[in-house]
Motif scaffolding. Structure first.
Motif, short mmCIF file in Angstrom:
data_model
loop_
_atom_site.label_atom_id
_atom_site.label_comp_id
_atom_site.label_asym_id
_atom_site.label_seq_id
_atom_site.Cartn_x
_atom_site.Cartn_y
_atom_site.Cartn_z
N LEU A 203 36.30 36.03 -44.39
CA LEU A 203 36.75 36.62 -45.65
C LEU A 203 35.57 37.14 -46.47
O LEU A 203 35.69 38.14 -47.19
CB LEU A 203 37.54 35.59 -46.47
N ILE A 204 34.43 36.48 -46.37
CA ILE A 204 33.24 36.88 -47.13
C ILE A 204 32.77 38.27 -46.71
O ILE A 204 32.18 39.00 -47.52
CB ILE A 204 32.12 35.83 -46.94
N VAL A 205 33.06 38.64 -45.47
CA VAL A 205 32.66 39.95 -44.96
C VAL A 205 33.12 41.07 -45.89
O VAL A 205 32.41 42.07 -46.08
CB VAL A 205 33.22 40.15 -43.53
N GLY A 206 34.28 40.92 -46.50
CA GLY A 206 34.81 41.98 -47.34
C GLY A 206 33.94 42.33 -48.53
O GLY A 206 33.92 43.48 -48.97
N ALA A 207 33.23 41.36 -49.07
CA ALA A 207 32.41 41.62 -50.25
C ALA A 207 31.10 42.31 -49.91
O ALA A 207 30.54 43.05 -50.72
CB ALA A 207 32.13 40.32 -50.99
N VAL A 208 30.58 42.06 -48.72
CA VAL A 208 29.26 42.57 -48.34
C VAL A 208 29.36 43.64 -47.27
O VAL A 208 28.36 44.00 -46.64
CB VAL A 208 28.35 41.42 -47.86
N ALA A 209 30.55 44.17 -47.06
CA ALA A 209 30.76 45.17 -46.02
C ALA A 209 29.88 46.39 -46.25
O ALA A 209 29.55 46.74 -47.38
CB ALA A 209 32.23 45.60 -46.01
N GLU A 210 29.45 47.00 -45.16
CA GLU A 210 28.71 48.26 -45.12
C GLU A 210 27.23 48.14 -45.49
O GLU A 210 26.52 49.15 -45.51
CB GLU A 210 29.36 49.31 -46.03
N ARG A 211 26.74 46.92 -45.75
CA ARG A 211 25.33 46.85 -46.17
C ARG A 211 24.60 45.56 -45.82
O ARG A 211 23.49 45.33 -46.32
CB ARG A 211 25.22 47.09 -47.67
N TRP A 270 34.15 32.84 -54.14
CA TRP A 270 33.05 32.66 -55.08
C TRP A 270 31.70 32.86 -54.38
O TRP A 270 30.77 33.42 -54.98
CB TRP A 270 33.12 31.30 -55.74
N SER A 271 31.59 32.42 -53.14
CA SER A 271 30.37 32.69 -52.38
C SER A 271 30.19 34.19 -52.18
O SER A 271 29.06 34.71 -52.26
CB SER A 271 30.42 31.99 -51.01
N ALA A 272 31.28 34.89 -51.92
CA ALA A 272 31.22 36.34 -51.71
C ALA A 272 30.71 37.06 -52.95
O ALA A 272 29.91 38.01 -52.84
CB ALA A 272 32.60 36.86 -51.32
N LEU A 273 31.16 36.64 -54.13
CA LEU A 273 30.70 37.27 -55.36
C LEU A 273 29.19 37.17 -55.52
O LEU A 273 28.50 38.17 -55.75
CB LEU A 273 31.39 36.64 -56.57
N LEU A 274 28.66 35.96 -55.39
CA LEU A 274 27.23 35.77 -55.58
C LEU A 274 26.43 36.47 -54.49
O LEU A 274 25.38 37.07 -54.76
CB LEU A 274 26.90 34.28 -55.62
N CYS A 276 27.20 39.19 -52.80
CA CYS A 276 27.17 40.64 -52.99
C CYS A 276 26.26 41.03 -54.15
O CYS A 276 25.65 42.12 -54.14
CB CYS A 276 28.57 41.21 -53.15
N ILE A 277 26.12 40.16 -55.15
CA ILE A 277 25.20 40.42 -56.26
C ILE A 277 23.75 40.31 -55.79
O ILE A 277 22.90 41.15 -56.11
CB ILE A 277 25.48 39.46 -57.43
N ILE A 278 23.45 39.26 -55.02
CA ILE A 278 22.10 39.08 -54.49
C ILE A 278 21.74 40.22 -53.54
O ILE A 278 20.61 40.73 -53.54
CB ILE A 278 21.98 37.72 -53.77
N LEU A 279 22.70 40.64 -52.76
CA LEU A 279 22.49 41.71 -51.78
C LEU A 279 22.25 43.05 -52.47
O LEU A 279 21.49 43.88 -51.99
CB LEU A 279 23.72 41.80 -50.87
N GLY A 280 22.92 43.26 -53.60
CA GLY A 280 22.81 44.53 -54.30
C GLY A 280 23.88 45.50 -53.85
O GLY A 280 24.51 45.33 -52.80
N PRO A 281 24.13 46.55 -54.62
CA PRO A 281 25.18 47.50 -54.30
C PRO A 281 24.84 48.39 -53.12
O PRO A 281 23.68 48.53 -52.73
CB PRO A 281 25.31 48.33 -55.59
#
Length: 507
Positions: A203-211, A270-274, A276-281
């Protein structure tokens, strides 16, 4: 017809003692010595055999039928019901396990895959497949034991993990593990729970997809399973878990979570939110269109998720019984109502109901009902469905744009917000009328202070998920790096990570 078949079955079983008597009337053999005869355990009575059938039909404790007037079981006395599985319950759970895997492969990767740009569709597929393999290895080696074992009970480590007795699936056979279910094989139970362990990090994949690089994602998820999923699953569902309010009378926090509101959706969301923020847009986020490349794939994936979710929720009853039937019903109601509500909000505010909105509403309804599904009434499910169509909608449409984080496929808005909402509503709407098991250890707090216990569990889930995610993400960022090069990201992860393309336009 069903009543006739059941009657014939019971009569056949009841006749077994008479068949045994007939066999004993055959030519006599020399009598055994008196001492040897004294060691022979008594045969089950007719009443015990019939009670065993009733225990199977009602998903009850089969050993209870063997107890004598003093409440003890005569030495050596056994019946098939006390030592083997029930074929109906076992078959039901194997189907449910397959349905939960169906949610990830292919449900989730089609749902997510349709929402990304065409140059990244295979990366999503590969990440889901990769996690299925990685988590299965971890589960076989130590994961199942760390979650559902109990040999660490009474030690400091026991507050985090279950035990080591099932490492490498040692002793996990076709016999039941009666700490969790009387009538299903432990190996089937372990495989069912494995499917939950697979879909949660996916499920976390959805927040950080494509990058996010494939290698970094696999490394992150390996550590995340040990620091977040295994401890949380043990705490909520393990027989010695500190937050297993239903079955552990000694639980420090008497919370309830029927199928994974905290364990699955809150931890991943909640892990996905943090992360994706650490990863950047994504490169170009907010400046160029990043619309889904195929809403058809997304819609097909959503339908598969909805179908698979019956295994997810109804299967969490761990038997084909009345609790499973209630979970099946409430799952349907919440998903349908939420899909309609989300679509209605879009029509009111934007003058059209989009396919993406209807799909998002259905998934949100399924997420929010998950922790409550076997604990609430049908009316409770409808209330949850309405809220699931409103609250995640506000998070996805307004909160995301206001805060500016790049949660690519709205994992936070749907799973974190929805899972948290579901945990809260479970504390409010859970009723003994829907599930008599709530009266086992929680009869004094259901409808009273259960909501307080739910908030405690929510707080622990938030802290554990966010702290662990920060530690793992920053450690990987400083070592192997989290993202591909700008050139590789612009070209697409299908090519840079996997050397393939989802669509070949040259043929």
């Amino acid at each position: 017809m069903n009543s006739l078949l059941r009657t014939l079955t019971i009569l056949a079983l009841a006749a077994a003692p008479f068949w045994a008597t007939a066999a004993e009337s055959a030519p006599a053999t020399p009598a055994a010595p008196a001492a040897e005869a004294a060691k022979t355990p008594p045969a089950p009575t007719l009443e015990q055999r019939l009670a065993g059938i009733e225990a199977y039909l009602g998903n009850g404790d089969p050993s209870a039928v063997l107890k004598d007037a003093k409440g003890t079981i005569p030495a050596g006395l056994t019946t098939p019901a006390a030592s083997s599985t029930g074929p109906g319950h076992n078959g039901f759970m194997m189907i449910c396990a397959a349905l939960v895997l169906f949610m990830t492969l292919p449900g989730l990767f089609l749902f997510y895959g349709g929402l990304v740009r065409s140059k990244n569709v295979l990366s999503v597929v590969a990440q889901c497949f990769g996690l299925a393999g990685l988590v299965t290895i971890l589960w076989w080696a130590v994961g199942y034991s760390l979650v559902f074992g109990k040999s660490f009970d009474g030690t400091l480590l026991g507050h985090i993990f279950g035990g080591s007795e099932f490492f490498f699936m040692n002793g996990v056979t076709s016999a039941p593990n009666t700490d969790y279910a009387y009538w299903i094989s432990q190996n089937v139970f372990s495989m069912y729970q494995l499917m939950f362990a697979i879909i949660t990090p996916a499920l976390i994949v959805g927040a950080v997809a494509e990058r996010m690089k494939f290698s970094a994602l696999m490394a992150f998820m390996t550590a995340w399973m040990f620091l977040v999923y295994f401890p949380m699953a043990h705490a909520i569902w393990g027989i010695t878990g500190d937050m297993n309010g239903v079955w552990n009378a000694k639980a420090t926090i008497k919370a309830i979570d029927f199928a994974g509101g905290t364990v699955v959706h809150m931890t991943s969301g909640w892990s996905a939110l943090l992360l994706c923020i650490i990863l950047g847009p994504r490169i170009g986020f907010g400046k160029k269109s990043m619309s889904p490349h195929s809403m058809v794939l997304c819609a097909v994936g959503t339908g598969m998720l909805w179908v698979g979710w019956y295994g997810f929720n109804a299967g969490s009853a761990l038997a084909a019984d009345g609790v499973a039937a209630q979970a099946f019903t409430t799952t349907t109601l919440a998903a349908a109502v939420a899909a309609f509500t989300w679509g209605a909000l879009e029509w009111i505010l934007r003058k059209h109901a989009s396919i993406l909105g209807l799909c998002s509403g259905a998934v949100a309804g399924l997420v929010v009902i998950t922790p409550a599904t076997g604990f609430v009434s049908s009316t409770g499910a409808v209330i949850i469905g309405v809220l699931a169509g409103v609250v995640p909608f506000l998070a996805v449409v307004y909160l995301k744009s206001k805060l500016g984080y790049d949660d690519a496929l709205d994992t936070f808005g749907v799973h974190a917000v929805g899972g948290t909402l579901g945990a809260i509503m479970t504390g409010i709407l859970a009723t003994v009328d829907a599930n008599a098991n709530l009266a086992t250890n929680l009869k004094d707090i259901v409808g009273k202070t259960l909501l307080t216990e739910q908030f405690k569990a929510i707080g622990i889930t938030l802290v554990l998920s966010l702290v662990a995610t920060a530690v793992i993400a920053y450690a990987l960022k400083a070592t192997i790096g989290l993202r591909p090069t700008e050139e590789d990201e612009s070209r697409g992860l299908d090519i840079s990570d996997h050397g393939e393309e989802g669509y070949n336009h040259n043929s």
